[in-house]
Write a protein that holds these residues in place. Structure first.
Motif, PDB file in Angstrom:
ATOM      1  N   VAL A 256     -39.946  24.781  66.752  1.00 39.06           N
ATOM      2  CA  VAL A 256     -40.731  26.242  66.367  1.00 39.06           C
ATOM      3  C   VAL A 256     -39.785  26.531  64.996  1.00 39.06           C
ATOM      4  O   VAL A 256     -40.180  27.261  63.706  1.00 39.06           O
ATOM      5  CB  VAL A 256     -41.059  27.218  67.202  1.00 39.06           C
ATOM      6  CG1 VAL A 256     -41.555  28.520  66.587  1.00 39.06           C
ATOM      7  CG2 VAL A 256     -42.094  26.127  68.049  1.00 39.06           C
ATOM      8  N   VAL A 257     -38.108  27.060  65.580  1.00 39.01           N
ATOM      9  CA  VAL A 257     -37.069  28.186  64.404  1.00 39.01           C
ATOM     10  C   VAL A 257     -37.525  27.336  62.934  1.00 39.01           C
ATOM     11  O   VAL A 257     -37.815  27.641  61.469  1.00 39.01           O
ATOM     12  CB  VAL A 257     -36.000  27.950  64.735  1.00 39.01           C
ATOM     13  CG1 VAL A 257     -35.131  28.690  63.753  1.00 39.01           C
ATOM     14  CG2 VAL A 257     -35.933  28.540  66.317  1.00 39.01           C
ATOM     15  N   TYR A 258     -37.433  25.355  62.951  1.00 38.31           N
ATOM     16  CA  TYR A 258     -37.248  24.675  61.831  1.00 38.31           C
ATOM     17  C   TYR A 258     -37.847  24.731  61.547  1.00 38.31           C
ATOM     18  O   TYR A 258     -37.928  24.778  59.942  1.00 38.31           O
ATOM     19  CB  TYR A 258     -36.784  23.399  62.241  1.00 38.31           C
ATOM     20  CG  TYR A 258     -35.170  23.547  63.375  1.00 38.31           C
ATOM     21  CD1 TYR A 258     -34.277  24.254  63.120  1.00 38.31           C
ATOM     22  CD2 TYR A 258     -35.700  22.296  64.263  1.00 38.31           C
ATOM     23  CE1 TYR A 258     -33.355  24.181  64.192  1.00 38.31           C
ATOM     24  CE2 TYR A 258     -34.167  22.543  65.453  1.00 38.31           C
ATOM     25  CZ  TYR A 258     -32.612  22.849  65.334  1.00 38.31           C
ATOM     26  OH  TYR A 258     -31.756  22.672  65.582  1.00 38.31           O
ATOM     27  N   CYS A 259     -39.190  24.662  61.924  1.00 37.80           N
ATOM     28  CA  CYS A 259     -40.014  25.146  60.894  1.00 37.80           C
ATOM     29  C   CYS A 259     -40.725  26.234  60.796  1.00 37.80           C
ATOM     30  O   CYS A 259     -40.975  26.289  59.214  1.00 37.80           O
ATOM     31  CB  CYS A 259     -41.766  24.632  62.064  1.00 37.80           C
ATOM     32  SG  CYS A 259     -42.302  23.175  62.953  1.00 37.80           S
ATOM     33  N   MET A 260     -40.249  27.401  60.721  1.00 41.56           N
ATOM     34  CA  MET A 260     -40.833  28.354  60.275  1.00 41.56           C
ATOM     35  C   MET A 260     -39.837  28.841  59.080  1.00 41.56           C
ATOM     36  O   MET A 260     -39.553  29.276  58.018  1.00 41.56           O
ATOM     37  CB  MET A 260     -39.968  29.807  60.665  1.00 41.56           C
ATOM     38  CG  MET A 260     -41.130  30.085  62.636  1.00 41.56           C
ATOM     39  SD  MET A 260     -41.126  31.485  63.232  1.00 41.56           S
ATOM     40  CE  MET A 260     -38.970  31.104  64.170  1.00 41.56           C
ATOM     41  N   VAL A 261     -38.374  27.893  58.885  1.00 45.34           N
ATOM     42  CA  VAL A 261     -37.087  27.585  57.780  1.00 45.34           C
ATOM     43  C   VAL A 261     -37.849  27.059  56.354  1.00 45.34           C
ATOM     44  O   VAL A 261     -37.851  27.768  55.629  1.00 45.34           O
ATOM     45  CB  VAL A 261     -35.990  27.167  58.684  1.00 45.34           C
ATOM     46  CG1 VAL A 261     -35.171  26.557  57.750  1.00 45.34           C
ATOM     47  CG2 VAL A 261     -35.156  27.764  59.167  1.00 45.34           C
ATOM     48  N   LEU A 262     -38.498  26.372  57.038  1.00 46.52           N
ATOM     49  CA  LEU A 262     -39.160  25.230  55.534  1.00 46.52           C
ATOM     50  C   LEU A 262     -40.274  25.933  55.504  1.00 46.52           C
ATOM     51  O   LEU A 262     -40.445  26.233  54.156  1.00 46.52           O
ATOM     52  CB  LEU A 262     -39.443  24.032  56.758  1.00 46.52           C
ATOM     53  CG  LEU A 262     -38.757  23.479  56.080  1.00 46.52           C
ATOM     54  CD1 LEU A 262     -38.159  22.656  54.376  1.00 46.52           C
ATOM     55  CD2 LEU A 262     -37.296  23.170  56.621  1.00 46.52           C
ATOM     56  N   LEU A 263     -41.232  26.498  56.209  1.00 49.44           N
ATOM     57  CA  LEU A 263     -42.562  27.902  55.437  1.00 49.44           C
ATOM     58  C   LEU A 263     -41.903  28.701  55.010  1.00 49.44           C
ATOM     59  O   LEU A 263     -42.287  29.430  54.110  1.00 49.44           O
ATOM     60  CB  LEU A 263     -43.090  28.423  57.431  1.00 49.44           C
ATOM     61  CG  LEU A 263     -44.086  29.470  56.229  1.00 49.44           C
ATOM     62  CD1 LEU A 263     -45.555  28.646  56.441  1.00 49.44           C
ATOM     63  CD2 LEU A 263     -44.762  29.966  58.201  1.00 49.44           C
ATOM     64  N   LEU A 264     -40.193  29.449  55.309  1.00 55.47           N
ATOM     65  CA  LEU A 264     -39.832  30.989  55.186  1.00 55.47           C
ATOM     66  C   LEU A 264     -39.395  30.279  52.715  1.00 55.47           C
ATOM     67  O   LEU A 264     -39.494  31.002  52.441  1.00 55.47           O
ATOM     68  CB  LEU A 264     -38.765  30.957  55.582  1.00 55.47           C
ATOM     69  CG  LEU A 264     -37.674  32.007  55.266  1.00 55.47           C
ATOM     70  CD1 LEU A 264     -38.352  33.462  54.716  1.00 55.47           C
ATOM     71  CD2 LEU A 264     -36.264  31.553  55.578  1.00 55.47           C
ATOM     72  N   THR A 265     -39.018  28.709  53.283  1.00 55.47           N
ATOM     73  CA  THR A 265     -38.547  28.533  51.751  1.00 55.47           C
ATOM     74  C   THR A 265     -39.388  28.013  50.885  1.00 55.47           C
ATOM     75  O   THR A 265     -39.601  28.474  49.556  1.00 55.47           O
ATOM     76  CB  THR A 265     -37.414  27.507  52.042  1.00 55.47           C
ATOM     77  OG1 THR A 265     -37.895  26.566  53.039  1.00 55.47           O
ATOM     78  CG2 THR A 265     -35.853  27.639  52.784  1.00 55.47           C
ATOM     79  N   GLY A 266     -40.639  27.310  51.842  1.00 58.84           N
ATOM     80  CA  GLY A 266     -41.428  27.476  50.780  1.00 58.84           C
ATOM     81  C   GLY A 266     -42.707  29.001  50.271  1.00 58.84           C
ATOM     82  O   GLY A 266     -43.046  28.885  49.158  1.00 58.84           O
ATOM     83  N   LEU A 267     -42.781  30.102  51.280  1.00 61.71           N
ATOM     84  CA  LEU A 267     -43.046  30.952  50.891  1.00 61.71           C
ATOM     85  C   LEU A 267     -41.515  31.477  49.809  1.00 61.71           C
ATOM     86  O   LEU A 267     -42.695  32.243  48.610  1.00 61.71           O
ATOM     87  CB  LEU A 267     -42.711  32.428  51.884  1.00 61.71           C
ATOM     88  CG  LEU A 267     -44.047  32.121  52.899  1.00 61.71           C
ATOM     89  CD1 LEU A 267     -43.747  33.168  54.092  1.00 61.71           C
ATOM     90  CD2 LEU A 267     -46.164  31.939  52.954  1.00 61.71           C
ATOM     91  N   SER A 268     -40.517  32.042  49.594  1.00 63.36           N
ATOM     92  CA  SER A 268     -39.775  32.410  48.806  1.00 63.36           C
ATOM     93  C   SER A 268     -40.037  31.870  47.258  1.00 63.36           C
ATOM     94  O   SER A 268     -40.275  32.482  46.760  1.00 63.36           O
ATOM     95  CB  SER A 268     -38.642  32.119  49.204  1.00 63.36           C
ATOM     96  OG  SER A 268     -37.996  32.973  50.784  1.00 63.36           O
ATOM     97  N   VAL A 269     -39.916  30.427  47.442  1.00 63.74           N
ATOM     98  CA  VAL A 269     -40.436  30.050  46.558  1.00 63.74           C
ATOM     99  C   VAL A 269     -41.725  29.804  45.998  1.00 63.74           C
ATOM    100  O   VAL A 269     -41.938  30.158  43.881  1.00 63.74           O
ATOM    101  CB  VAL A 269     -39.501  28.333  46.198  1.00 63.74           C
ATOM    102  CG1 VAL A 269     -39.920  27.469  44.955  1.00 63.74           C
ATOM    103  CG2 VAL A 269     -38.144  28.122  46.866  1.00 63.74           C
ATOM    104  N   ASN A 270     -42.609  29.664  46.563  1.00 59.46           N
ATOM    105  CA  ASN A 270     -44.134  29.374  45.504  1.00 59.46           C
ATOM    106  C   ASN A 270     -44.502  30.810  45.336  1.00 59.46           C
ATOM    107  O   ASN A 270     -45.791  30.309  45.084  1.00 59.46           O
ATOM    108  CB  ASN A 270     -45.264  28.409  46.008  1.00 59.46           C
ATOM    109  CG  ASN A 270     -44.248  26.976  45.973  1.00 59.46           C
ATOM    110  OD1 ASN A 270     -44.465  26.264  45.383  1.00 59.46           O
ATOM    111  ND2 ASN A 270     -43.516  26.568  47.464  1.00 59.46           N
TER     112      ASN A 270
END
Length: 252
Positions: A28-42
């Motif tokens: 779940v933590v790793y999913c949130m990490v990728l979700l966070l980077t997707g939000l931050s860039v896009n």
């Protein structure tokens, strides 16, 4: 009293690897990490007009911020192996999420394009490191479950485009409900605290054992790739599998 020569043992995380829910919690933590980077860039695309209006710059200048983020991501991805080799992966994830918290959260207060570019250079570097760390840790925490590893790895990486699809909705919600689309940056900054805290309390998965490699040939023997586990095709030497394993599997 502690003797002068003894060093205190490092503080262990609250939730060790032996905890029964460690594997799904780490995922779940790793999913949130990728979700966070997707939000931050896009988020830069949908919020671009409002951001450029605040910076008194042309709308096309948002491309400079994308370039700064891309350069930072390249640098972060390049140094990720060395960083993970020297430091605990979950500590690296926590620190990188803290950098994203500061970088993204400070964007609404910027008054110059160069300030946002500098912040997104740091955000991109943190994103490059944290993406590499999350993908590596997925493979470590799910080792021994070859039937599930591929599905979990796809699930984790699917969270990046999910973040990219959520970013415009977050900007739209901020504009309609709060009257300022730049508030979306603050929402992403608050969300970054979740993977930061999750990685801090979970113990880093232990590294898988190194694979057994064939010993090198004796001095008198022929030094060919076949002797080192290599292969040939149509008389062309395809190289040593030992060197390939050392460069890929054993590399951080």
């Amino acid at each position: 009293a502690r003797s002068g020569g003894t060093r205190p043992s490092p503080r262990r995380p609250m939730l060790p690897e032996a905890w029964p829910w460690h594997r799904p919690s780490a995922t779940v933590v790793y999913c949130m990490v990728l979700l966070l980077t997707g939000l931050s860039v896009n988020i830069l695309g949908p919020v671009g007009p409002a951001l450029m209006h605040q910076l008194s710059s042309s709308t096309t200048s948002v491309g400079a911020i994308f370039s700064a983020e891309g350069l930072g991501n390249f640098i972060g991805s390049a140094v990720a192996g060395s960083v993970l080799q020297r430091h605990s992966a979950h500590r690296v994830i926590s620190c990188a999420c803290a950098v994203i918290f500061v970088g993204v959260g400070a964007v609404p207060s910027c008054s110059a394009l160069s300030h946002v570019m500098l912040l997104y250079l740091l955000v991109g570097a943190a994103a490059g490191i944290v993406n590499a760390a999350a993908n590596t840790m997925v493979c470590w925490v799910w080792r021994g479950s070859s039937g599930r590893l591929g599905a979990v790895l796809n699930l984790v990486n699917a969270c990046f485009p999910l973040g990219g699809s959520t970013a415009p909705l977050l900007v739209l919600l901020s504009e309609h409900r709060l009257g300022n689309p730049l508030v979306a940056f603050l929402g992403i900054a608050v969300f970054s605290a979740l993977p930061c805290a999750g990685a801090a309390v979970l113990e880093t998965p232990s590294a898988p054992p190194a694979p057994e490699l064939p010993s090198p040939p004796t001095r008198g023997g022929s030094f060919s790739s076949a002797a080192l586990g290599g292969s040939t095709a149509c008389g062309i030497d395809l190289g040593s599998r030992q060197r390939y394993v050392q460069a890929t599997v054993l590399a951080p």
